[in-house]
Structures are given as C-alpha cells and as structure tokens.
Design a protein around this motif. Structure first.
Motif, PDB file in Angstrom:
ATOM      1  N   MET A  99     -10.104 -19.448 -23.552  1.00 38.50           N
ATOM      2  CA  MET A  99     -10.345 -20.654 -24.334  1.00 38.50           C
ATOM      3  C   MET A  99      -9.946 -21.862 -23.489  1.00 38.50           C
ATOM      4  N   ILE A 100     -10.671 -22.956 -23.652  1.00 35.71           N
ATOM      5  CA  ILE A 100     -10.254 -24.181 -22.948  1.00 35.71           C
ATOM      6  C   ILE A 100     -10.281 -25.359 -23.922  1.00 35.71           C
ATOM      7  N   VAL A 101      -9.255 -26.165 -23.833  1.00 34.43           N
ATOM      8  CA  VAL A 101      -9.132 -27.332 -24.709  1.00 34.43           C
ATOM      9  C   VAL A 101      -9.542 -28.549 -23.899  1.00 34.43           C
ATOM     10  N   LEU A 102     -10.689 -29.109 -24.252  1.00 33.00           N
ATOM     11  CA  LEU A 102     -11.184 -30.297 -23.556  1.00 33.00           C
ATOM     12  C   LEU A 102     -10.555 -31.524 -24.186  1.00 33.00           C
ATOM     13  N   ASN A 103      -9.791 -32.230 -23.370  1.00 34.38           N
ATOM     14  CA  ASN A 103      -9.129 -33.446 -23.787  1.00 34.38           C
ATOM     15  C   ASN A 103     -10.099 -34.582 -23.600  1.00 34.38           C
ATOM     16  N   SER A 104     -10.599 -35.123 -24.677  1.00 31.94           N
ATOM     17  CA  SER A 104     -11.667 -36.090 -24.545  1.00 31.94           C
ATOM     18  C   SER A 104     -11.164 -37.497 -24.335  1.00 31.94           C
ATOM     19  N   LEU A 105     -11.897 -38.222 -23.496  1.00 32.03           N
ATOM     20  CA  LEU A 105     -11.592 -39.632 -23.276  1.00 32.03           C
ATOM     21  C   LEU A 105     -12.493 -40.484 -24.158  1.00 32.03           C
ATOM     22  N   ARG A 106     -13.083 -39.836 -25.199  1.00 32.52           N
ATOM     23  CA  ARG A 106     -13.978 -40.545 -26.114  1.00 32.52           C
ATOM     24  C   ARG A 106     -13.256 -41.664 -26.861  1.00 32.52           C
ATOM     25  N   ASP A 107     -11.924 -41.581 -26.912  1.00 33.96           N
ATOM     26  CA  ASP A 107     -11.183 -42.556 -27.703  1.00 33.96           C
ATOM     27  C   ASP A 107      -9.948 -43.049 -26.945  1.00 33.96           C
ATOM     28  N   LYS A 108      -9.559 -44.288 -27.189  1.00 29.72           N
ATOM     29  CA  LYS A 108      -8.431 -44.898 -26.490  1.00 29.72           C
ATOM     30  C   LYS A 108      -7.092 -44.238 -26.809  1.00 29.72           C
ATOM     31  N   GLY A 109      -6.964 -43.724 -28.034  1.00 33.32           N
ATOM     32  CA  GLY A 109      -5.686 -43.158 -28.460  1.00 33.32           C
ATOM     33  C   GLY A 109      -5.440 -41.746 -27.968  1.00 33.32           C
ATOM     34  N   ALA A 110      -6.230 -41.292 -26.998  1.00 37.37           N
ATOM     35  CA  ALA A 110      -6.108 -39.897 -26.576  1.00 37.37           C
ATOM     36  C   ALA A 110      -5.556 -39.780 -25.166  1.00 37.37           C
TER      37      ALA A 110
ATOM     38  N   ARG B 265     -18.388 -20.260 -28.571  1.00 42.16           N
ATOM     39  CA  ARG B 265     -18.213 -21.180 -29.689  1.00 42.16           C
ATOM     40  C   ARG B 265     -17.592 -22.501 -29.239  1.00 42.16           C
ATOM     41  N   THR B 266     -17.986 -23.581 -29.882  1.00 43.77           N
ATOM     42  CA  THR B 266     -17.459 -24.912 -29.595  1.00 43.77           C
ATOM     43  C   THR B 266     -17.030 -25.568 -30.899  1.00 43.77           C
ATOM     44  N   THR B 267     -15.813 -26.090 -30.935  1.00 44.88           N
ATOM     45  CA  THR B 267     -15.353 -26.815 -32.126  1.00 44.88           C
ATOM     46  C   THR B 267     -14.860 -28.186 -31.729  1.00 44.88           C
ATOM     47  N   ARG B 268     -15.455 -29.206 -32.344  1.00 47.39           N
ATOM     48  CA  ARG B 268     -15.036 -30.594 -32.093  1.00 47.39           C
ATOM     49  C   ARG B 268     -14.084 -31.036 -33.180  1.00 47.39           C
ATOM     50  N   TYR B 269     -12.969 -31.613 -32.813  1.00 45.19           N
ATOM     51  CA  TYR B 269     -11.985 -32.093 -33.791  1.00 45.19           C
ATOM     52  C   TYR B 269     -11.911 -33.616 -33.779  1.00 45.19           C
TER      53      TYR B 269
END
Ligand code: CTP
Ligand code: CA
Length: 224
Positions: A172-183, A200-204
């Motif tokens: 499993m890999i947890v993609l740390n998204s830069l989609r948002d400033k608070g991340a 499988r892919t799950t977006r949180y």
C-alpha cells in the motif's frame, strides 16, 4: 465511557514505523536534513497502540513524542542508522509503515573537524546515494507481513506513486497530496490518496493527521 469504537483491534500485532527526517553529517556540527516533523508517523504509532498493537517507532531527530504509553522509540540520526534499526525490527514485525522522510543522499565522508570559513575556495560537498530502506524491506518481506510506504509527488502523482509501490514491493502507498495548502510538512493536517497493490484507490478529504492515521490503519486492517 459509553462510546462504541468500530475500529478493528490490532491486539497481538507488532507494528514498526519509521518517522521523521534523517540527518546526514557534513562535519561535527552540521548536517543535511529536511523539514519533516515526524507528526504523521507518531500519529500512526499512537493510533496503532490505542488499538492494542505492540508498536516500535524508528525515529529520526524530532521534537514530538508518543502520547500513548507503551510505544517504544528507537532514535537514530542518519539513513544508514535508520536502515540498520528498521531491518532489525522488521524481522519480527507484522506491519511496517515507512513514514520517514529519508535523505536520498549523504556527504561522501563527513569532515572530522569543523569546516572553517577562512581559507581558499568554498568547499564542495560530494554526495553518495543513501540506501532505500523501504525497498530493502520489500525485498525481504515474508508472507503475512504488510509493508506500507508514503509518497510525496509534485507531478504525475498517481503514476509515480503506483510505480513506487511496485518498485519497492509495497502492499500500500499513501500519496501525500499537494492539492491543498494545509497538507504536508509541519502541518497538523494531511490530504491523502491511498493506493493498494490490488489496484484500489481511495481519495480522502483534508483531515487531521490523527484522522489520517485512522484511515491508514483501517485500510491495513482491511487488507490483512
Ligand atoms: N524511503 C526509504 N528510504 C529511502 C527513501 C525513501 O525508506 N532512502 C521510503 C519513504 O519512507 C517512503 C517511500 O520510501 O515511504 C517513498 O519515499 P520517496 O522519497 O517519495 O521515494 P524515493 O524512492 O526516494 O523517490 P524520490 O526520487 O521521489 O524522492
Ligand atoms: Ca526521496
């Protein structure tokens, strides 16, 4: 109190987590490092302990400490030291989560005494590649062991994360998204997408690191 906890118990499971940055020595008083706070890794450690797991954190230099009693912390400094401790702990672990921000390169040979300002040209620091801890554990993974990694990408994030999962033999890999400033680094929140080896892919949504830790552990428990 009278509140119902739906999360699966992790009683009897041994969990190893790498967390924080690594420091790579330049000379006795200087290093190459990064801004990782260790908060995400320690949040996973706390939550796993809360669910009854036996937890060990192999931790680079950080100021956070576990808030759950019983979480064992092994402090290391460099990627090489982290590799040694992680390999040792992984042998007896059921689950390993690689949350550390490991330096990709280290100075070839740290100077034995403090580099001085005066004299000649400014120094050139030559670097060598550090070992890939996650990949090394992936190579020696046994059936029944679950190996989880993180990825921080700036472009083609899904493809790069999927490649990383495959290359390092992660489940499993947890993609740390830069989609948002608070991340990301130093913050108390994270925006993640979890990819698993079965496709499988799950977006949180943007959540506290504590809630993200719950999501990650829920996924781990569901796949075991
Ligand atoms: N990792 C590791 N040891 C390293 C580098 C990375 O264990 N020397 C782990 C991290 O803890 C993370 C995963 O591998 O779980 C991905 O880290 P990342 O830095 O995104 O991957 P790299 O393979 O170093 O690729 P990049 O060139 O994108 O930095
Ligand atoms: Ca890297």
């Amino acid at each position: 109190d009278a509140f119902f906890d739906a999360s699966a118990s992790m009683k009897g499971l041994k969990v190893m987590i790498t967390a924080g940055p690594t420091y790579e020595k330049i000379d006795p008083v200087r290093f190459i490092g990064n801004y990782s706070s260790g908060k995400m890794g320690y949040a996973i450690a706390d939550e796993a302990a809360r669910r009854g797991a036996e937890v060990t954190v192999v931790s680079g230099p950080v100021s956070v400490v576990p808030s759950e009693p019983g979480v064992r912390v092994i402090k290391v400094e460099s990627a090489r030291e982290m590799m040694e401790a992680a390999e040792h702990e992984f042998a007896g672990a059921d689950v390993a989560v690689m949350a550390a921000a490991v330096a990709d390169y280290a100075p070839v040979e740290p100077a034995l005494s403090k580099i001085k300002r005066e004299g000649g040209e400014p120094p050139v620091i030559r670097l060598v590649k550090n070992p890939d801890i996650a990949a090394a554990l992936g190579e020696r993974k046994r059936p029944g062991q679950t190996l989880v990694g993180f990825a921080l990408e700036t472009d083609h994030e899904m493809d790069n994360a999927a490649d990383k999962m495959k290359r390092k033999h992660l489940d499993m890999i947890v993609l740390n998204s830069l989609r948002d400033k608070g991340a990301g680094f130093g913050t108390d929140t994270n925006l993640v997408t979890i990819l698993s080896a079965d496709g499988r892919t799950t977006r949180y949504d943007l959540k506290s690191k504590r809630e993200v830790a719950c999501d990650i552990l829920d996924q781990i428990c569901a796949m075991r």
